[in-house]
Design an enzyme around this catalytic site. Structure first.
Site: not given
Length: 369
Positions: A58, A299
Site C-alpha cells: 500500500e 524432497e
C-alpha cells in the site's frame, strides 16, 4: 453495483494479485501483497511488498499516486495492517492519503490485524469491501495462512516418478527420472520456500546438494534440513558444504567426533530424542518454526514421505510423472509406510492443476482434509 463495475473491480484485483506474486520466495515470514490505486477509471499507483522489512504494498502504491490518491479506490490483496511492526501501520497511511474506498481480497489471519484494519478504516468513513477473488488470494498466501492459524510450517511434498509410480530402480539407488524442464521447475520451487528437507537415505543414495542452481536473480538459498537418526552422513557429503547453503541435521546420536567435525564445518546439529529409529515429525516441524522456517519443501524417499503422509503433515503436493515404466517389485514408490487395508481408505486429492512439462506431466494437488 453494475456488472461492468464488478468486472472492473475484478480486473484491478487481478492486477494486484499479479503484483503480489512477483515477490514469490522473497517475503517470508511476511505474506505476499499487491496494491493498485484507481481514480476515474485509471490506475494512478501500484506496488507490492518486496521483502520483509521493506515498505508494504500500500505504501509503494500511495507514493506513486501522490496527492491524486485523495478520493481514489485502493485494491489490495490482504487487509491493511493497523499495527506498528518493522514498518508503520498501513491504515494510517491510507487514511492520511484520503483514500475513499478500499477493496480487499481477504482478511488478514494475523491476530494482530484480523479485522482490526478494516474496522479502523470504517471508523473514519472509508468504504470497505472484502472477499473479491478471495480464493486466489488465499492460494497465493497459503503458507502465511497456515503459519498464523496453526503456528507450524507449511509442508510441500515433491516427488518424481515413472508412470508406474517408481522413484528409483532399487532401494538405495538414485537416478534421474524427469526432463530438463521439470528439473528447472523443481529448482524454481525450492527457491520459493524457506527450507528443503530430506532423509539420510536420499543423501546416501544421491549425494544431493539440494541447492537452487537454475534460477536467475535468486533471493537466497533455502536452508537444507536432513533427518539423520544415527548420524550416518559422510563428512564429505555435498550437503555438508555450507558455502553452498546452510545445513541443519537432526540426530538422536550422542556427542561424538563426527558431530564435532560437522560443527567445525559450520553444520548446525540439533539433538532430538526419538523412538525406534524415528523422530516425532511434529516436533521437528515445531523446532523449525521456532527457528523462523515458515515453509518446508520435502524432497525425500518413500519412507520419509510415507511418515509425513501418514501423520497428516503434508499440505500440498507437486508430483512429476515421466513417460517411463520401471517395473520391479523392489523398486521404491512415492509413499511408503504401512499403507491401507482398503481402497475406500485411500486419501483423495484435490487436483488444482495438471501441466505438461517437457515430456512429463506435473500434478499440483492438495490432500482433501
Amino acid at each position: 453495483m453494475l456488472l461492468k463495475d464488478k468486472e472492473q473491480d475484478k480486473a484491478y484485483m487481478s492486477q494486484a494479485l499479479a503484483l503480489a506474486a512477483l515477490a514469490k520466495g522473497r517475503t517470508s515470514p511476511n505474506p505476499m501483497v499487491g496494491a493498485v490505486i484507481v481514480k476515474d477509471g485509471k490506475i494512478i499507483g501500484q506496488g507490492w511488498h518486496q521483502k520483509a522489512g521493506l515498505p508494504h504494498a500500500e505504501v509503494y502504491a500511495l507514493q506513486e499516486a501522490g496527492d491524486a490518491a485523495h478520493g481514489a479506490t485502493l485494491y489490495v490483496t490482504l487487509e491493511p495492517c493497523c499495527h506498528v511492526g518493522r514498518t508503520p501501520a498501513c491504515t494510517a497511511a491510507i487514511i492520511a492519503a484520503g483514500i475513499q474506498r478500499v477493496v480487499a481480497a481477504m482478511q488478514d489471519p494475523n491476530p494482530l490485524v484480523a479485522g482490526k484494519g478494516f474496522s479502523r478504516l470504517q471508523e473514519v468513513g472509508i468504504e470497505v469491501e472484502v472477499g473479491l477473488l478471495e480464493e486466489e488470494a488465499r492460494c497465493l498466501n497459503e503458507v502465511f495462512i497456515k503459519n498464523k492459524s496453526m503456528h507450524v510450517p507449511f509442508v510441500i511434498l515433491k516427488s518424481a516418478a515413472t508412470l508406474d509410480g517408481k522413484t528409483a530402480p532399487q532401494k538405495g539407488k538414485g537416478g534421474r527420472i524427469t526432463s530438463d524442464e521439470s528439473i528447472r521447475i523443481v529448482h524454481e520451487l525450492r527457491s520459493r520456500y524457506d527450507a528443503v528437507l530430506t532423509g539420510i537415505g536420499t543423501v546416501l543414495a544421491d549425494d544431493t546438494q539440494l541447492t537452487v542452481r537454475l534460477v536467475e536473480d535468486l533471493a537466497y538459498q533455502p536452508i537444507r534440513v536432513v533427518l539423520d537418526y544415527d548420524l550416518r552422513i559422510p563428512l564429505d557429503a555435498k550437503i555438508t558444504d555450507i558455502s553452498l547453503a546452510p545445513t541443519i541435521i537432526f540426530t538422536a546420536s550422542e556427542e561424538n567426533e563426527k558431530m564435532r567435525q560437522l560443527h567445525q564445518k559450520g553444520v548446525k546439529i540439533i539433538l532430538l530424542a526419538g523412538e525406534d529409529g524415528h523422530f516425532d515429525l511434529r516436533e521437528v516441524l515445531s523446532i523449525l518454526y521456532e527457528k523462523g522456517i515458515m515453509s518446508v519443501f520435502l524432497e525425500a524417499g518413500e519412507a520419509l514421505n510415507g511418515a509425513f503422509w501418514q501423520a497428516g503433515l503434508v499440505d500440498k503436493i507437486y508430483l512429476f510423472l515421466a513417460p517411463k515404466i520401471a517395473g520391479g517389485v523392489n523398486a521404491p514408490g512415492i509413499i511408503g509406510g504401512t499403507g491401507i487395508s482398503s481402497m475406500e481408505d485411500a486419501q483423495r486429492l484435490d487436483i488444482r492443476e495438471l501441466r505438461h512439462v517437457g515430456q512429463d506431466w506435473l500434478f499440483i494437488a492438495y490432500p482433501q482434509k
